[in-house]
Write a protein that holds these residues in place. Structure first.
Motif, short mmCIF file in Angstrom:
data_model
loop_
_atom_site.label_atom_id
_atom_site.label_comp_id
_atom_site.label_asym_id
_atom_site.label_seq_id
_atom_site.Cartn_x
_atom_site.Cartn_y
_atom_site.Cartn_z
N GLN A 61 -0.51 9.90 -4.02
CA GLN A 61 -1.66 9.35 -4.73
C GLN A 61 -1.76 7.84 -4.57
O GLN A 61 -2.80 7.26 -4.90
CB GLN A 61 -1.57 9.70 -6.22
CG GLN A 61 -1.80 11.18 -6.52
CD GLN A 61 -1.66 11.49 -8.00
OE1 GLN A 61 -1.26 10.63 -8.80
NE2 GLN A 61 -1.99 12.71 -8.38
N ALA A 62 -0.68 7.18 -4.09
CA ALA A 62 -0.67 5.72 -3.97
C ALA A 62 -1.70 5.26 -2.94
O ALA A 62 -1.82 5.84 -1.87
CB ALA A 62 0.73 5.24 -3.59
N ARG A 63 -2.39 4.19 -3.25
CA ARG A 63 -3.40 3.66 -2.33
C ARG A 63 -3.01 2.30 -1.76
O ARG A 63 -3.53 1.89 -0.74
CB ARG A 63 -4.75 3.54 -3.06
CG ARG A 63 -5.27 4.86 -3.62
CD ARG A 63 -6.65 4.72 -4.19
NE ARG A 63 -7.63 4.45 -3.15
CZ ARG A 63 -8.92 4.21 -3.39
NH1 ARG A 63 -9.37 4.20 -4.62
NH2 ARG A 63 -9.75 3.96 -2.39
N THR A 64 -2.09 1.57 -2.44
CA THR A 64 -1.69 0.24 -1.97
C THR A 64 -0.17 0.16 -1.84
O THR A 64 0.56 1.00 -2.36
CB THR A 64 -2.15 -0.85 -2.95
OG1 THR A 64 -1.44 -0.67 -4.21
CG2 THR A 64 -3.65 -0.77 -3.21
N TYR A 65 0.28 -0.89 -1.13
CA TYR A 65 1.72 -1.11 -1.01
C TYR A 65 2.35 -1.41 -2.37
O TYR A 65 3.49 -1.03 -2.63
CB TYR A 65 1.97 -2.28 -0.06
CG TYR A 65 1.77 -1.93 1.38
CD1 TYR A 65 2.57 -1.01 2.02
CD2 TYR A 65 0.74 -2.53 2.11
CE1 TYR A 65 2.38 -0.68 3.34
CE2 TYR A 65 0.54 -2.20 3.43
CZ TYR A 65 1.37 -1.28 4.04
OH TYR A 65 1.16 -0.95 5.35
N GLY A 66 1.59 -2.08 -3.25
CA GLY A 66 2.12 -2.37 -4.57
C GLY A 66 2.43 -1.13 -5.36
O GLY A 66 3.33 -1.12 -6.20
#
Length: 265
Positions: free
Chosen positions: A46-51
């Motif tokens: 579900q993650a969209r960014t490196y953060g």
């Protein structure tokens, strides 16, 4: 670029797979139980960014390495095993399927298999339009989409791997900048969005095709089924070893009792 700025960069499918591989190794080594693994794997996809990706593996060492891994915040060039997209086959030259679109109190749509020209002009007045480039071919390695939205809106959908540059001007309106500045794949086309928005807006979003999303979902389910099967096999093997150990102990007790001297009254 600062770490805070890099953390806002969009993660690729290859980045998510690298994190998923670390989680699978951690499950096999006993660092995560099944519920923790499933929870973190769901967060990974579900993650969209490196953060959002970085904290998932912060407390896990890489296989065979003592220091914990940190997801790279630099966009490396794609290599074999990354995205499977063959961009060379989608930059086809020519004039394009169409070069303009107009929506006046109505709408327009370009989607599916079409060829984006070197310059596409579109206009919306009290209306809206959609340009879906996920399955499109491109007349050149760089195409310009010029949007004029007057009290209307337009939506541009690009596939992963395409670089987007946004140069439009908004007056009581705006151009979506969220997908701008993300480096593209080697050989991928570059989409430049220009134009003017007055009391209107031009949105840009990056999405996979429905077929790609379905395949990714099927792959994740297959991987989870395989992991569950491996886990059950490991448990069954452990139970078998435990039973064999108990049998060995019982046989040892019987042997000792047979060797013990017997006393008769």
């Amino acid at each position: 670029m600062s770490d805070d700025a890099r953390a806002d960069l969009r993660a690729s499918d290859a980045d998510r797979e690298r994190v998923a591989e670390i989680l699978r190794d951690a499950l096999a080594e006993g660092r995560l139980d099944m519920s923790e693994f499933e929870e973190r794997l769901e967060q990974t996809y579900q993650a969209r960014t490196y953060g959002e990706l970085t904290p998932i593996t912060r407390d896990l060492p890489a296989p065979g390495v003592t220091p914990p891994p940190v997801v790279s915040l630099r966009k490396d060039a794609a290599v074999d095993g990354g995205r499977d997209e063959d961009w060379s086959g989608r930059i086809v030259g020519g004039e394009g399927s169409s070069t303009w679109a107009v929506a006046v109190m109505s709408g327009f749509q370009r989607r599916g298999r079409w060829t984006v020209p070197r310059r596409f002009n579109c206009f919306a007045f009290w209306g809206g339009g959609e340009l879906d480039l996920r399955e499109a071919n491109f007349a050149d390695g760089e195409v310009v989409i010029n949007c004029v939205a007057i009290m209307g809106g337009m939506q541009i959908v690009v596939p992963p791997g395409v670089e987007v540059v946004v140069r439009g001007i908004g007056v009581m309106g705006g151009f979506d900048q969220r997908e701008a500045g993300i480096p593209g794949d080697p050989g991928a086309p570059r989409v430049v969005v220009t134009g003017f928005a007055f009391w209107g807006g031009v949105g840009v979003e990056r999405k996979q095709t429905r077929a790609a999303r379905r395949q990714a979902k099927l792959d994740r389910k297959a991987a989870l089924r395989e992991l569950h099967a491996d886990f059950r096999d490991d448990v069954q093997q452990a139970h078998r070893r435990m039973l064999e150990g108990h049998k060995d102990v019982l046989r040892g007790h019987r042997e000792e009792r047979r060797r013990e001297p017997r006393y008769e009254d």
